[in-house]
Design a protein around this motif. Structure first.
Motif, PDB file in Angstrom:
ATOM      1  N   PRO A  18      -4.530   1.284  -9.032  1.00 49.94           N
ATOM      2  CA  PRO A  18      -4.257  -0.108  -9.444  1.00 49.94           C
ATOM      3  C   PRO A  18      -4.099  -1.049  -8.260  1.00 49.94           C
ATOM      4  O   PRO A  18      -4.557  -2.196  -8.311  1.00 49.94           O
ATOM      5  CB  PRO A  18      -2.959   0.013 -10.241  1.00 49.94           C
ATOM      6  N   PHE A  19      -3.464  -0.565  -7.184  1.00 53.70           N
ATOM      7  CA  PHE A  19      -3.303  -1.427  -6.021  1.00 53.70           C
ATOM      8  C   PHE A  19      -4.650  -1.769  -5.403  1.00 53.70           C
ATOM      9  O   PHE A  19      -4.921  -2.925  -5.073  1.00 53.70           O
ATOM     10  CB  PHE A  19      -2.429  -0.744  -4.963  1.00 53.70           C
ATOM     11  N   LEU A  20      -5.512  -0.781  -5.231  1.00 53.58           N
ATOM     12  CA  LEU A  20      -6.809  -1.016  -4.604  1.00 53.58           C
ATOM     13  C   LEU A  20      -7.673  -1.965  -5.428  1.00 53.58           C
ATOM     14  O   LEU A  20      -8.524  -2.663  -4.884  1.00 53.58           O
ATOM     15  CB  LEU A  20      -7.551   0.311  -4.409  1.00 53.58           C
ATOM     16  N   ASN A  21      -7.433  -2.012  -6.719  1.00 55.54           N
ATOM     17  CA  ASN A  21      -8.243  -2.875  -7.577  1.00 55.54           C
ATOM     18  C   ASN A  21      -7.593  -4.219  -7.872  1.00 55.54           C
ATOM     19  O   ASN A  21      -8.206  -5.041  -8.549  1.00 55.54           O
ATOM     20  CB  ASN A  21      -8.547  -2.157  -8.897  1.00 55.54           C
ATOM     21  N   ALA A  22      -6.388  -4.426  -7.349  1.00 61.91           N
ATOM     22  CA  ALA A  22      -5.711  -5.685  -7.695  1.00 61.91           C
ATOM     23  C   ALA A  22      -4.849  -6.223  -6.569  1.00 61.91           C
ATOM     24  O   ALA A  22      -3.991  -7.055  -6.802  1.00 61.91           O
ATOM     25  CB  ALA A  22      -4.841  -5.480  -8.931  1.00 61.91           C
ATOM     26  N   HIS A  23      -5.056  -5.807  -5.319  1.00 58.06           N
ATOM     27  CA  HIS A  23      -4.177  -6.309  -4.264  1.00 58.06           C
ATOM     28  C   HIS A  23      -4.519  -7.763  -3.945  1.00 58.06           C
ATOM     29  O   HIS A  23      -5.665  -8.191  -4.050  1.00 58.06           O
ATOM     30  CB  HIS A  23      -4.254  -5.438  -3.014  1.00 58.06           C
ATOM     31  N   PHE A  72       0.835  -1.198   0.000  1.00 59.23           N
ATOM     32  CA  PHE A  72       0.000   0.000   0.000  1.00 59.23           C
ATOM     33  C   PHE A  72       0.872   1.251   0.000  1.00 59.23           C
ATOM     34  O   PHE A  72       0.689   2.159  -0.823  1.00 59.23           O
ATOM     35  CB  PHE A  72      -0.918  -0.006   1.224  1.00 59.23           C
ATOM     36  N   TYR A  73       1.837   1.309   0.891  1.00 59.45           N
ATOM     37  CA  TYR A  73       2.706   2.484   0.969  1.00 59.45           C
ATOM     38  C   TYR A  73       3.565   2.626  -0.282  1.00 59.45           C
ATOM     39  O   TYR A  73       3.838   3.743  -0.740  1.00 59.45           O
ATOM     40  CB  TYR A  73       3.595   2.404   2.210  1.00 59.45           C
ATOM     41  N   ALA A  74       3.995   1.506  -0.836  1.00 59.07           N
ATOM     42  CA  ALA A  74       4.817   1.559  -2.042  1.00 59.07           C
ATOM     43  C   ALA A  74       4.040   2.112  -3.229  1.00 59.07           C
ATOM     44  O   ALA A  74       4.623   2.682  -4.155  1.00 59.07           O
ATOM     45  CB  ALA A  74       5.354   0.163  -2.365  1.00 59.07           C
ATOM     46  N   SER A  75       2.725   1.957  -3.205  1.00 55.23           N
ATOM     47  CA  SER A  75       1.909   2.426  -4.327  1.00 55.23           C
ATOM     48  C   SER A  75       1.640   3.925  -4.260  1.00 55.23           C
ATOM     49  O   SER A  75       1.206   4.516  -5.250  1.00 55.23           O
ATOM     50  CB  SER A  75       0.580   1.674  -4.352  1.00 55.23           C
ATOM     51  N   LEU A  76       1.879   4.555  -3.118  1.00 55.12           N
ATOM     52  CA  LEU A  76       1.491   5.958  -2.954  1.00 55.12           C
ATOM     53  C   LEU A  76       2.332   6.951  -3.760  1.00 55.12           C
ATOM     54  O   LEU A  76       1.766   7.795  -4.464  1.00 55.12           O
ATOM     55  CB  LEU A  76       1.537   6.332  -1.466  1.00 55.12           C
ATOM     56  N   PRO A  77       3.662   6.916  -3.702  1.00 53.59           N
ATOM     57  CA  PRO A  77       4.412   7.984  -4.358  1.00 53.59           C
ATOM     58  C   PRO A  77       4.205   8.073  -5.868  1.00 53.59           C
ATOM     59  O   PRO A  77       4.189   9.160  -6.434  1.00 53.59           O
ATOM     60  CB  PRO A  77       5.872   7.638  -4.033  1.00 53.59           C
ATOM     61  N   GLY A  78       4.044   6.954  -6.536  1.00 50.22           N
ATOM     62  CA  GLY A  78       3.954   6.972  -7.986  1.00 50.22           C
ATOM     63  C   GLY A  78       2.549   7.005  -8.528  1.00 50.22           C
ATOM     64  O   GLY A  78       2.310   6.604  -9.673  1.00 50.22           O
ATOM     65  N   LYS A  79       1.592   7.438  -7.732  1.00 50.43           N
ATOM     66  CA  LYS A  79       0.191   7.500  -8.152  1.00 50.43           C
ATOM     67  C   LYS A  79      -0.308   6.129  -8.603  1.00 50.43           C
ATOM     68  O   LYS A  79      -1.050   6.008  -9.585  1.00 50.43           O
ATOM     69  CB  LYS A  79      -0.005   8.521  -9.286  1.00 50.43           C
TER      70      LYS A  79
END
Length: 202
Positions: free
Chosen positions: A77-82, A66-73
């Protein structure tokens, strides 16, 4: 006259035997039904606990991705495919409740991921009056959901360098959460705000 009374008593005795045997059969049958219901309730409790444990463990494992997905916008995609990865916890909780997991199946669904767990109890019904119950074990299932509670969010790039410096989450119940990707808070502090875990009907 006395001879006839003794004869009547002798004729009634087999009827009493049949009635007592019938009552005993009914008693054992009712006991078997009650035991089966109790074992199923126990198995359902094990399934509920296992499904919740799997969902909670999965939520705990969301932190780093989750945190890794934050800086690069990359949050959408993470919320829809975690991934759902909490099944090991389900096995432990089921075993602690005298059952074993036969299926632990993630059912991804974007902002609402589900985990279905099927269990079989360890104790058989084993009734002396119902055939094959020594091999009859209670089977049941439960489904837990991991639901993202903060669908309204936005990010801010203070330096206009293309890197998001702050994320603002508006969550259900009026809760607000700010996360700075450069210095994110401990996942244990924010996970229960971001994600709700509960049982649902299948």
């Amino acid at each position: 006259m006395r001879h006839r009374l003794r004869t009547d008593a002798g004729q009634a005795f087999p009827i009493y035997v049949v009635m007592v045997a019938g009552l005993l059969f009914l008693a054992f049958a009712f006991f078997a039904v009650g035991k089966a219901a109790a074992l199923r309730n126990g198995a359902q409790g094990a399934a509920d606990a296992a499904a919740l444990a799997a969902a909670q463990q999965t939520r705990e494992q969301f932190g780093a991705p989750f945190y890794a997905s934050l800086p690069g916008k990359m949050l959408d995609p993470f919320l829809n495919a975690h991934p759902v990865l909490g099944c090991p916890a389900a096995y432990g909780l089921a075993s602690a409740n005298r059952a074993h997991v036969t299926t632990c199946q993630p059912l991804p669904g974007g902002l609402r991921d589900r985990i279905r767990v099927e269990v079989e109890g360890r104790d058989a019904v084993d009734s002396p009056v119902v055939p094959d119950t020594e091999k009859t074990f209670p089977e049941t299932e439960a489904t837990a959901v991991i639901e993202f509670r903060c669908p309204d969010w936005e990010s801010v790039d203070f330096n206009d360098d293309g890197v998001q410096d702050m994320y603002f989450f508006s969550c259900r119940g009026g809760e607000m959460l700010e996360i700075e990707p450069a210095s994110p808070p401990p996942w244990s502090k924010v996970s229960k705000i971001l994600y709700d875990v509960h049982l649902v009907d299948k």
